[in-house]
Motif scaffolding. Structure first.
Motif, mmCIF file in Angstrom:
data_model
loop_
_atom_site.group_PDB
_atom_site.id
_atom_site.type_symbol
_atom_site.label_atom_id
_atom_site.label_comp_id
_atom_site.label_asym_id
_atom_site.label_seq_id
_atom_site.Cartn_x
_atom_site.Cartn_y
_atom_site.Cartn_z
ATOM 1 N N UNK A 154 -68.863 101.651 -64.448
ATOM 2 C CA UNK A 154 -69.326 100.613 -63.516
ATOM 3 C C UNK A 154 -68.732 100.781 -62.123
ATOM 4 N N UNK A 155 -67.483 101.200 -62.066
ATOM 5 C CA UNK A 155 -66.858 101.444 -60.759
ATOM 6 C C UNK A 155 -67.556 102.608 -60.063
ATOM 7 N N UNK A 156 -67.812 103.686 -60.800
ATOM 8 C CA UNK A 156 -68.498 104.837 -60.215
ATOM 9 C C UNK A 156 -69.902 104.457 -59.755
ATOM 10 N N UNK A 157 -70.625 103.701 -60.571
ATOM 11 C CA UNK A 157 -71.970 103.268 -60.186
ATOM 12 C C UNK A 157 -71.939 102.409 -58.923
ATOM 13 N N UNK A 158 -70.938 101.546 -58.815
ATOM 14 C CA UNK A 158 -70.806 100.712 -57.614
ATOM 15 C C UNK A 158 -70.523 101.577 -56.391
ATOM 16 N N UNK A 159 -69.712 102.605 -56.557
ATOM 17 C CA UNK A 159 -69.402 103.512 -55.445
ATOM 18 C C UNK A 159 -70.639 104.310 -55.037
ATOM 19 N N UNK A 213 -65.691 111.894 -57.187
ATOM 20 C CA UNK A 213 -66.518 111.561 -58.350
ATOM 21 C C UNK A 213 -67.961 111.302 -57.932
ATOM 22 N N UNK A 214 -68.148 110.594 -56.823
ATOM 23 C CA UNK A 214 -69.503 110.363 -56.301
ATOM 24 C C UNK A 214 -70.144 111.693 -55.938
ATOM 25 N N UNK A 215 -69.395 112.560 -55.273
ATOM 26 C CA UNK A 215 -69.935 113.863 -54.876
ATOM 27 C C UNK A 215 -70.279 114.731 -56.082
ATOM 28 N N UNK A 216 -69.514 114.594 -57.153
ATOM 29 C CA UNK A 216 -69.834 115.329 -58.385
ATOM 30 C C UNK A 216 -71.171 114.866 -58.953
ATOM 31 N N UNK A 217 -71.416 113.565 -58.896
ATOM 32 C CA UNK A 217 -72.712 113.038 -59.344
ATOM 33 C C UNK A 217 -73.822 113.595 -58.471
ATOM 34 N N UNK A 218 -73.601 113.628 -57.159
ATOM 35 C CA UNK A 218 -74.608 114.162 -56.237
ATOM 36 C C UNK A 218 -74.901 115.621 -56.543
ATOM 37 N N UNK A 219 -73.869 116.418 -56.731
ATOM 38 C CA UNK A 219 -74.067 117.831 -57.082
ATOM 39 C C UNK A 219 -74.848 117.967 -58.387
#
Length: 196
Positions: free
Chosen positions: A15-20, A61-67
């Motif tokens: 949830x924290x990652x999704x919010x970010x 972590x956000x950038x990892x999701x983007x990649x």
């Protein structure tokens, strides 16, 4: 009991990652603020810090999701294609389309810098290398003589050329291109840097 604690911890992390991610999508790099992310996720600031040591770790972590999203889009775009030049072109177009459609995520991927002395985690480096592998395979097919370090350098050159065209275009610089003109010139660029 341990299983329940682990599930709660994973849920908080998610949830924290999704919010970010939502914050970056809405406002870019500057929108990432631990206090605001915690409130959006429904947790205390302390809970966020239990999962992410600092804002930089959260942005990584956000950038990892983007990649991961870019790799997924590229993988889907390549399905069924066998012609290496077509693959190079579709990879470039997919990258351009992703940047257009996910401007803030894409910009944050390249705008975020770790403080001096803080090393980029190995897994993040490997994620970047995995993205370059999409280019290396068709590039090698088009240029069989390329090997080892030379192939790696040429792969990075191809990515840098496409990335540069996308960056200048999306930033609306006076030399930038847009729309169909950008799409056409991207294909021209890919043909040239691919060694054809």
């Amino acid at each position: 009991m341990a299983g329940l604690q682990k599930a709660k911890s994973e849920e908080t992390h998610r949830r924290v990652l999704e919010a970010a991610i939502s914050a970056v999508e809405a406002g870019g790099l500057d929108a990432v603020n631990i206090r605001k992310i915690a409130a959006e996720a429904g947790y205390s600031v302390g809970s966020v810090y239990k999962h992410y040591a600092d804002q930089d770790e959260l942005l990584l972590a956000v950038n990892s999701v983007t990649l991961g999203r870019i790799r997924e889009r590229m993988s889907e775009a390549l399905e069924g294609s066998v012609d290496p030049m077509f693959q190079m072109k579709i990879l470039a177009q997919t990258y351009l389309d992703f940047a257009r459609e996910n401007r803030n995520l894409w910009t944050t991927l390249f705008a975020h810098r770790l403080p001096e002395g803080k090393a980029v985690p190995e897994e993040h480096i490997l994620e970047n290398i995995a993205l370059l592998e999409f280019i290396a395979v068709p590039l090698k097919a088009l240029n069989p003589e390329l090997e080892g370090d030379v192939l790696a350098a040429r792969t990075r050159t191809c990515f840098a050329a496409v990335h540069g065209l996308v960056t200048i275009g999306l930033e609306a610089r006076f030399v930038g291109l847009s729309g169909e003109e950008m799409d056409r010139e991207m294909m021209y660029l890919v043909e040239r840097v691919s060694g054809m």
